[in-house]
Design a protein around this motif. Structure first.
Motif, PDB file in Angstrom:
ATOM      1  N   ASP A 203       0.856  -1.185   0.000  1.00  0.00           N
ATOM      2  CA  ASP A 203       0.000   0.000   0.000  1.00  0.00           C
ATOM      3  C   ASP A 203       0.898   1.243   0.000  1.00  0.00           C
ATOM      4  OD1 ASP A 203      -1.855   2.023   0.437  1.00  0.00           O
ATOM      5  OD2 ASP A 203      -3.107   0.786   1.740  1.00  0.00           O
ATOM      6  N   PHE A 204       1.153   1.752  -1.210  1.00  0.00           N
ATOM      7  CA  PHE A 204       2.072   2.893  -1.322  1.00  0.00           C
ATOM      8  C   PHE A 204       1.484   4.173  -0.745  1.00  0.00           C
ATOM      9  CE2 PHE A 204       3.689  -0.002  -4.597  1.00  0.00           C
ATOM     10  CZ  PHE A 204       5.043   0.003  -4.294  1.00  0.00           C
ATOM     11  N   ASP A 205       0.140   4.261  -0.682  1.00  0.00           N
ATOM     12  CA  ASP A 205      -0.477   5.438  -0.052  1.00  0.00           C
ATOM     13  C   ASP A 205      -0.128   5.482   1.430  1.00  0.00           C
ATOM     14  OD1 ASP A 205      -1.860   6.573  -2.290  1.00  0.00           O
ATOM     15  OD2 ASP A 205      -3.267   4.904  -2.174  1.00  0.00           O
ATOM     16  N   PHE A 206      -0.075   4.320   2.069  1.00  0.00           N
ATOM     17  CA  PHE A 206       0.337   4.264   3.484  1.00  0.00           C
ATOM     18  C   PHE A 206       1.779   4.751   3.633  1.00  0.00           C
ATOM     19  CE2 PHE A 206       2.876   1.389   6.269  1.00  0.00           C
ATOM     20  CZ  PHE A 206       2.610   2.028   7.466  1.00  0.00           C
ATOM     21  N   VAL A 207       2.635   4.314   2.717  1.00  0.00           N
ATOM     22  CA  VAL A 207       4.044   4.720   2.772  1.00  0.00           C
ATOM     23  C   VAL A 207       4.155   6.234   2.602  1.00  0.00           C
ATOM     24  CG1 VAL A 207       6.320   4.433   1.725  1.00  0.00           C
ATOM     25  CG2 VAL A 207       4.775   2.469   1.906  1.00  0.00           C
ATOM     26  N   LYS A 208       3.357   6.817   1.684  1.00  0.00           N
ATOM     27  CA  LYS A 208       3.379   8.267   1.461  1.00  0.00           C
ATOM     28  C   LYS A 208       2.918   9.018   2.705  1.00  0.00           C
ATOM     29  CE  LYS A 208       2.408   7.895  -3.512  1.00  0.00           C
ATOM     30  NZ  LYS A 208       1.384   8.146  -4.564  1.00  0.00           N
ATOM     31  N   VAL A 209       1.848   8.505   3.331  1.00  0.00           N
ATOM     32  CA  VAL A 209       1.345   9.143   4.555  1.00  0.00           C
ATOM     33  C   VAL A 209       2.407   9.084   5.646  1.00  0.00           C
ATOM     34  CG1 VAL A 209      -0.349   8.924   6.427  1.00  0.00           C
ATOM     35  CG2 VAL A 209      -1.086   8.738   4.048  1.00  0.00           C
ATOM     36  N   PHE A 210       3.047   7.928   5.774  1.00  0.00           N
ATOM     37  CA  PHE A 210       4.100   7.764   6.781  1.00  0.00           C
ATOM     38  C   PHE A 210       5.234   8.755   6.556  1.00  0.00           C
ATOM     39  CE2 PHE A 210       8.263   5.882   7.718  1.00  0.00           C
ATOM     40  CZ  PHE A 210       8.163   5.764   9.095  1.00  0.00           C
ATOM     41  N   GLU A 211       5.675   8.875   5.303  1.00  0.00           N
ATOM     42  CA  GLU A 211       6.779   9.789   4.998  1.00  0.00           C
ATOM     43  C   GLU A 211       6.396  11.237   5.255  1.00  0.00           C
ATOM     44  OE1 GLU A 211       7.629   8.829   0.972  1.00  0.00           O
ATOM     45  OE2 GLU A 211       8.933   7.111   1.460  1.00  0.00           O
ATOM     46  N   MET A 212       5.153  11.599   4.891  1.00  0.00           N
ATOM     47  CA  MET A 212       4.718  12.990   5.082  1.00  0.00           C
ATOM     48  C   MET A 212       4.606  13.311   6.578  1.00  0.00           C
ATOM     49  SD  MET A 212       1.440  14.963   3.373  1.00  0.00           S
ATOM     50  CE  MET A 212       2.177  14.893   1.752  1.00  0.00           C
ATOM     51  N   LEU A 213       4.021  12.402   7.351  1.00  0.00           N
ATOM     52  CA  LEU A 213       3.892  12.629   8.789  1.00  0.00           C
ATOM     53  C   LEU A 213       5.262  12.727   9.451  1.00  0.00           C
ATOM     54  CD1 LEU A 213       0.915  10.262   9.751  1.00  0.00           C
ATOM     55  CD2 LEU A 213       0.899  12.754   9.653  1.00  0.00           C
ATOM     56  N   LYS A 214       6.187  11.883   9.009  1.00  0.00           N
ATOM     57  CA  LYS A 214       7.526  11.893   9.584  1.00  0.00           C
ATOM     58  C   LYS A 214       8.245  13.197   9.288  1.00  0.00           C
ATOM     59  CE  LYS A 214      11.682   9.014   9.880  1.00  0.00           C
ATOM     60  NZ  LYS A 214      12.362   7.797   9.389  1.00  0.00           N
ATOM     61  N   SER A 215       7.998  13.756   8.104  1.00  0.00           N
ATOM     62  CA  SER A 215       8.677  14.998   7.717  1.00  0.00           C
ATOM     63  C   SER A 215       8.120  16.211   8.456  1.00  0.00           C
ATOM     64  CB  SER A 215       8.571  15.205   6.206  1.00  0.00           C
ATOM     65  OG  SER A 215       7.219  15.412   5.822  1.00  0.00           O
ATOM     66  N   VAL A 216       6.786  16.237   8.675  1.00  0.00           N
ATOM     67  CA  VAL A 216       6.190  17.433   9.301  1.00  0.00           C
ATOM     68  C   VAL A 216       6.281  17.386  10.821  1.00  0.00           C
ATOM     69  CG1 VAL A 216       4.621  17.834   7.385  1.00  0.00           C
ATOM     70  CG2 VAL A 216       3.853  16.462   9.321  1.00  0.00           C
ATOM     71  N   ILE A 217       6.305  16.155  11.407  1.00  0.00           N
ATOM     72  CA  ILE A 217       6.368  16.047  12.857  1.00  0.00           C
ATOM     73  C   ILE A 217       7.805  15.996  13.342  1.00  0.00           C
ATOM     74  CG2 ILE A 217       5.738  14.567  14.825  1.00  0.00           C
ATOM     75  CD1 ILE A 217       3.188  13.911  13.382  1.00  0.00           C
ATOM     76  N   GLY A 218       8.712  15.506  12.490  1.00  0.00           N
ATOM     77  CA  GLY A 218      10.124  15.518  12.828  1.00  0.00           C
ATOM     78  C   GLY A 218      10.576  14.371  13.692  1.00  0.00           C
ATOM     79  N   LYS A 219       9.761  13.342  13.834  1.00  0.00           N
ATOM     80  CA  LYS A 219      10.177  12.155  14.581  1.00  0.00           C
ATOM     81  C   LYS A 219       9.439  10.958  14.025  1.00  0.00           C
ATOM     82  CE  LYS A 219       6.773  13.054  18.215  1.00  0.00           C
ATOM     83  NZ  LYS A 219       6.546  13.229  19.650  1.00  0.00           N
ATOM     84  N   ASP A 220       9.810   9.776  14.511  1.00  0.00           N
ATOM     85  CA  ASP A 220       9.180   8.561  14.014  1.00  0.00           C
ATOM     86  C   ASP A 220       7.696   8.552  14.391  1.00  0.00           C
ATOM     87  OD1 ASP A 220       9.059   6.273  12.643  1.00  0.00           O
ATOM     88  OD2 ASP A 220      10.589   5.202  13.786  1.00  0.00           O
ATOM     89  N   CYS A 221       6.926   7.841  13.609  1.00  0.00           N
ATOM     90  CA  CYS A 221       5.473   7.868  13.776  1.00  0.00           C
ATOM     91  C   CYS A 221       4.958   6.629  14.492  1.00  0.00           C
ATOM     92  CB  CYS A 221       4.797   8.008  12.414  1.00  0.00           C
ATOM     93  SG  CYS A 221       5.339   9.467  11.504  1.00  0.00           S
ATOM     94  N   ASP A 222       5.585   6.306  15.623  1.00  0.00           N
ATOM     95  CA  ASP A 222       5.153   5.125  16.362  1.00  0.00           C
ATOM     96  C   ASP A 222       3.743   5.292  16.933  1.00  0.00           C
ATOM     97  OD1 ASP A 222       7.713   4.256  15.854  1.00  0.00           O
ATOM     98  OD2 ASP A 222       8.499   4.969  17.773  1.00  0.00           O
ATOM     99  N   TRP A 223       3.300   6.551  17.092  1.00  0.00           N
ATOM    100  CA  TRP A 223       2.009   6.827  17.714  1.00  0.00           C
ATOM    101  C   TRP A 223       0.840   6.678  16.744  1.00  0.00           C
ATOM    102  CZ3 TRP A 223      -0.070  10.831  14.970  1.00  0.00           C
ATOM    103  CH2 TRP A 223       0.841  11.634  14.265  1.00  0.00           C
ATOM    104  N   ILE A 224       1.110   6.399  15.473  1.00  0.00           N
ATOM    105  CA  ILE A 224       0.034   6.295  14.481  1.00  0.00           C
ATOM    106  C   ILE A 224      -0.984   5.237  14.888  1.00  0.00           C
ATOM    107  CG2 ILE A 224      -0.512   5.579  12.128  1.00  0.00           C
ATOM    108  CD1 ILE A 224       1.947   6.926  11.158  1.00  0.00           C
ATOM    109  N   GLY A 225      -0.502   4.084  15.358  1.00  0.00           N
ATOM    110  CA  GLY A 225      -1.377   2.951  15.643  1.00  0.00           C
ATOM    111  C   GLY A 225      -2.498   3.268  16.609  1.00  0.00           C
ATOM    112  N   GLU A 226      -2.193   3.972  17.705  1.00  0.00           N
ATOM    113  CA  GLU A 226      -3.217   4.240  18.713  1.00  0.00           C
ATOM    114  C   GLU A 226      -4.326   5.130  18.168  1.00  0.00           C
ATOM    115  OE1 GLU A 226      -1.764   7.675  21.560  1.00  0.00           O
ATOM    116  OE2 GLU A 226      -0.106   6.282  21.195  1.00  0.00           O
ATOM    117  N   HIS A 227      -4.011   6.032  17.234  1.00  0.00           N
ATOM    118  CA  HIS A 227      -5.039   6.895  16.652  1.00  0.00           C
ATOM    119  C   HIS A 227      -5.866   6.160  15.604  1.00  0.00           C
ATOM    120  CE1 HIS A 227      -3.692  10.408  18.789  1.00  0.00           C
ATOM    121  NE2 HIS A 227      -2.468  10.268  18.328  1.00  0.00           N
TER     122      HIS A 227
END
Length: 552
Positions: A203-227
């Motif tokens: 799912d490349f859309d998931f990969v794109k979302v992950f990369e965008m979130l990582k770039s704007v938040i500035g850290k790893d996106c381990d918290w995605i799962g709980e949301h």
């Protein structure tokens, strides 16, 4: 010699109190109040059975024993009914020796599913976990990757096909995401909450979302799962990516990062679909893009879906009170944050409790839109303060009552005011009409004090009743002694006078009866005292009643 001790022991069994006699203890009470020690014994017996007898992996068996409370309680109930006097662990061990269990039940429950959720997943042709080799291989692969056993419930529920993959496929899918830059910790959290990324290709859309979130938040996106747990189903990563792309056009990276950190529901609730609906709703009512951006930054601590629902309810309310479209747009533009933060009551409820019509309610909201916040669900609503005309009418009523001799703000005065219908200016007009009919002013004032309801009628009705009184041969002085006559309906007066005249004509009633005697008593009492005096009286009474009712 007679074995007296043995007899005493047998008899003492029947002398036990109900709480001490094991034969009188119900299975339900025994299992419902099972203590920690009992549960531990049950778990130990089940672990021994699953691991030693059934050869399940120790970690799987231990997880099944520790995290399947419903199954354990059912097992306790069954074993207690079979062997109630035996130690819990021995009892369960003996039961499992002769009664094999469906191992899929504690397996699914320990993964986080309730009995009603895992019932459709139970295979119909097997009860032993080791018989389903493919399932256990894929389960082992996820466990080895790092997905907690207790959080695999959503995987079973949302993507059961994951557990039917051939050996090596599941691991290869996970490795592909890692090769694209998704960290293992993030991947574990996402798989546990949104396992649909393992279905089909990458799912490349998931990969794109992950990369965008990582770039704007500035850290790893381990918290995605709980949301992602906000959504009942699988996440639509394409919609989420579109929402992020849209927001990135109006916010810089720092602003977007702060916005997502403070209000993660903007992109995670319904995969960002709620945020798109909210933005479209606001733009439709004339908010500029800049105003929408400011609103999003000031967004209250409330779920997006609830905020949008509250806004729609307010819009529906404004529509139902027939407010102009331009005014609705103005109110929503200037007070959208407030209107979305509470749930307004239904329109019919507000109209009733506020004791107003749509026109006046519309004017109140236009003057102060924030007043709607006091009409939220759970808040007590008081009737609106009277308008200027109503206040003026009430003042005239008070002035009129004082002229009749009432004491100001007395209980009698307040009760009488409540009985008056119509505007305050009409009361003096009705009093003057009765005076002009032939009564002294002071006499009429006394009549009103005795029976305030007589002024609740129009002058036309008062005139009709006075004419019927005079036509029957009564004087105005009779009205003064029975002022309540004017409060009775015209149909009642006509029926009583008509029946009274018929009775006089046939010699069944004497002439000159007091006005109160004819009018004030109930129909039942009138029939008993006068109508039944003549054999045909009851039939004439019924005919007159039907005739007058049809003319009304």
């Amino acid at each position: 010699m007679f074995p007296f001790r043995k007899l005493h022991a047998q008899c003492s069994f029947f002398l036990l109190k109900p709480c001490q006699n094991p034969r009188l203890q119900s299975t339900k009470s025994a299992t419902k109040f099972a203590g920690k020690a009992t549960l531990k014994e049950a778990q130990a017996a089940l672990l021994e059975y699953l691991h030693s007898t059934r050869s399940l992996n120790f970690l799987d068996a231990d997880n099944m024993c520790r995290n399947s409370p419903s199954f354990i309680q059912d097992l306790l109930a069954k074993t207690h009914s079979h062997t109630p006097h035996v130690n819990t662990k021995r009892s369960i061990s003996r039961y499992l020796r002769y009664h094999p269990i469906n191992e899929f039940e504690p397996f699914f429950e320990s993964a986080g599913l309730s009995p009603s959720e895992y019932a459709p997943l139970l295979p119909s042709h097997m009860i032993y976990l080791n018989d389903d080799v493919v399932l256990m291989e894929n389960h082992k692969a996820l466990c080895n990757f790092g997905v907690p056993r207790t959080k695999m419930g959503r995987v079973f529920k949302l993507a059961p096909q994951v557990f039917r993959y051939k050996p090596g496929i599941l691991i290869s899918k996970l490795q592909e995401y890692e090769n694209l830059g998704v960290s293992r910790k993030t991947l574990i959290n996402v798989v546990a909450s949104n396992p649909c990324i393992l279905v089909g290709g990458v799912d490349f859309d998931f990969v794109k979302v992950f990369e965008m979130l990582k770039s704007v938040i500035g850290k790893d996106c381990d918290w995605i799962g709980e949301h992602l747990l906000i959504n009942k189903g699988c996440c639509n990563w394409r919609v989420m990516f579109h929402v992020l792309t849209l927001l990135s056009r109006v916010f810089n990276e720092k602003q977007l990062g702060d916005l997502i950190t403070s209000s993660p529901g903007l992109i995670f609730e319904e995969s960002g679909g709620c945020a798109l609906s909210l933005i479209g709703f606001l733009l439709k009512f004339g908010l500029s893009v800049n105003r929408v951006c400011v609103m999003l930054h000031e967004f209250p601590e409330i779920r997006i879906v609830k905020f949008l629902s509250n806004l729609r309810l307010c819009f529906l309310f404004l529509t139902e009170i027939e407010m102009e479209a331009s005014e609705i747009g103005r109110i929503l533009q200037s007070h959208c944050l407030v209107l979305g933060s509470f749930t307004i009551k239904r329109t019919i409820t507000l109209l009733t409790n506020l004791n107003v019509g749509k026109k006046r309610l519309c004017k109140v909201v236009k003057d102060d839109p924030l007043v709607m916040k006091s009409w939220a669900l759970g808040r007590r609503i008081e009737p609106l303060v009277n308008s200027y005309l109503e206040c003026e009418s009430k003042a005239l009523k008070k002035e009129f009552m004082l002229s009749l001799g009432y004491e100001e703000n007395s209980k009698a005065m307040n009760e009488s005011i409540k009985l008056f219908r119509g505007r305050g200016a009409e009361l003096q007009e009705r009093l003057d009409f009765i005076v002009n009919a032939g009564l002294d002013y002071e006499v009429v004032c006394k009549m009103i004090r005795e029976s305030p309801r007589i002024l609740s009628q129009t002058t036309d009705r008062i005139n009709m009743k006075i004419e019927s009184l005079v036509n029957e041969g009564y004087a105005m002085s009779d009205l003064a002694s029975f002022p309540s006559f004017l409060s009775y309906s015209a149909q009642r007066v006509k029926l009583r006078f008509s029946m009274y005249n018929w009775l006089k004509k046939h010699g069944a009633a004497e002439a000159g009866l007091a006005l109160s005697t004819i009018i004030a008593c109930s129909d039942k009492a009138f029939e008993k005292m006068y109508v039944n005096r003549h054999p045909s009286g009851l039939q004439v009474w019924r005919d007159l009643k039907a005739q007058i009712s049809s003319m009304a």
